[in-house]
Design an enzyme around this catalytic site. Structure first.
Site, PDB file in Angstrom:
ATOM      1  N   GLY A 277       0.839  -1.212   0.000  1.00  0.00           N
ATOM      2  CA  GLY A 277       0.000   0.000   0.000  1.00  0.00           C
ATOM      3  C   GLY A 277       0.866   1.251   0.000  1.00  0.00           C
ATOM      4  N   GLY A 278       1.954   1.198  -0.765  1.00  0.00           N
ATOM      5  CA  GLY A 278       2.939   2.297  -0.764  1.00  0.00           C
ATOM      6  C   GLY A 278       2.459   3.544  -1.477  1.00  0.00           C
TER       7      GLY A 278
ATOM      8  CG  ASP B 288      -7.410  -6.637  -2.093  1.00  0.00           C
ATOM      9  OD1 ASP B 288      -7.154  -6.022  -1.036  1.00  0.00           O
ATOM     10  OD2 ASP B 288      -8.543  -7.087  -2.365  1.00  0.00           O
ATOM     11  CG  PHE B 289      -3.680  -4.058   1.979  1.00  0.00           C
ATOM     12  CD1 PHE B 289      -4.962  -3.968   2.480  1.00  0.00           C
ATOM     13  CD2 PHE B 289      -2.969  -2.873   1.734  1.00  0.00           C
ATOM     14  CE1 PHE B 289      -5.558  -2.736   2.715  1.00  0.00           C
ATOM     15  CE2 PHE B 289      -3.566  -1.629   1.970  1.00  0.00           C
ATOM     16  CZ  PHE B 289      -4.863  -1.562   2.459  1.00  0.00           C
TER      17      PHE B 289
ATOM     18  CG  HIS C 204      -3.805   5.829   9.813  1.00  0.00           C
ATOM     19  ND1 HIS C 204      -3.441   7.153   9.924  1.00  0.00           N
ATOM     20  CD2 HIS C 204      -3.854   5.564   8.490  1.00  0.00           C
ATOM     21  CE1 HIS C 204      -3.283   7.658   8.711  1.00  0.00           C
ATOM     22  NE2 HIS C 204      -3.515   6.715   7.831  1.00  0.00           N
TER      23      HIS C 204
END
Ligand SMILES: C[S@@+](CC[C@H](N)C(=O)[O-])C[C@H]1O[C@@H](n2cnc3c(N)ncnc32)[C@H](O)[C@@H]1O
Length: 299
Positions: free
Chosen positions: A133-134, A181-182, A201
């Protein structure tokens, strides 16, 4: 105009006549403009919160497809990221805002990336780092200041397909870009490092556990997971860095929250990992939480 001129943004050279100055122009172009628009966009969701709370249950707030943000934009049924992706201007505004905020949020000065040189040198076939998700943010470029070209091992940037497609091919040197997709199992096995910066978060604990479990399933005994986020004090004190509390409230619009050290430990434990160390930045509440597979093999 008087409100902003009193802050030195714009000028009033004579009564009721307003003019640009350098500070005002900074808000009319590039990432600052996007940042400003993003705050207004987020503010719109804040204002709808009373209506949201009157019409929703507490459980709804934990549901990614029922966020206050999606409600405010009449797009319930979609996650925050699906809502912003539905509008190319909004997606660009969000991505550029992350770049802008990055100036204020350190990458280095917490986890000692240079300390991995001999470990990576001994096993260069294992990827050095996977930035999960960088996004647009050039974190891997900053990390190369301490780990030039990943000490010769692969560096991987993962994000959603539309974000990966929008990143210019050569914007970050020495980096392989992969759509991933994490919420699905991590395809890159046994990397030295996995990084989740400003990802957890965005979510409450049940989703965080799913994301971390997906990474844990690919970690080897010497792999480390690095979580870059604020670590919220256990209790509020007068004079605390209010940015974390503003960010926490902002994340609530997306169905997310900032977390305390205890909450991070709970997430790690439920995902089969254990805390190694929390590396705080010299000031403020930004930290890197370092974790590894549980030594006793408990899942
Ligand atoms: C708050 S941004 C953080 C970006 C970056 N890591 C940083 O530190 O600025 C969250 C990122 O997660 C990505 N993302 C959201 N949902 C995702 C998913 N299901 N799989 C992979 N990436 C996702 C977004 O596109 C965005 O780039």
């Amino acid at each position: 105009m008087r409100v902003v001129c009193a802050q030195g943004i714009g000028l009033e050279p004579m009564p009721d006549v307003y003019a640009h100055n350098e500070k005002l122009l900074a808000y009319t172009t590039g990432p600052s403009k996007c940042f400003f628009k993003c705050l207004i966009d987020q503010d719109f969701a804040f204002k709808q919160l009373p209506r949201y709370l009157q019409t929703h249950s507490k459980e709804d707030l934990l549901n990614r497809t029922k966020s206050p943000y999606a409600f405010a934009h009449n797009m319930e049924g979609k996650t925050y990221y699906e809502v912003i992706s539905a509008d190319p201007d909004r997606l660009e505004m969000f991505n550029q805002t992350l770049v802008q905020m990055d100036e204020a949020m350190p990458v280095l000065g917490m986890f000692p990336f240079s300390s991995l040189q001999s470990q990576v040198g001994a096993e260069p076939d294992r990827p050095f780092i996977v930035d999960v998700g960088g996004g647009y943010v050039r974190i891997l470029m900053f990390i190369q200041q301490e780990a030039p070209a990943g000490f010769g091992a692969e560096m991987i940037l993962q994000d959603r397909p539309d974000v990966i497609d929008a990143i210019a091919q050569d914007s970050i040197p020495n980096v392989t870009k992969i759509a991933h997709d994490f919420f699905t199992p991590q395809p890159v096995k046994n990397a030295h490092l996995y990084l989740l910066r400003r990802i957890l978060h965005d979510f409450y604990e049940p989703d965080c556990i799913k994301i971390v479990k997906n990474i844990a399933s690919s970690m080897g005994p010497t792999s480390r997971l690095l979580i870059g986020d604020f670590v919220v004090p256990e209790k509020t004190h007068i004079g605390d860095d209010f940015m974390i509390y503003w960010m926490d409230f902002s994340m609530m619009m997306l169905t997310g929250k900032e977390k305390t050290a205890k909450q991070f430990e709970m997430i790690l434990d439920a995902a089969g990992l254990e805390l190694v160390q929390i590396h705080p930045y010299a000031f403020g509440s930004q930290s890197i939480v370092e974790a590894k597979l549980k030594s006793n093999g408990d899942k």
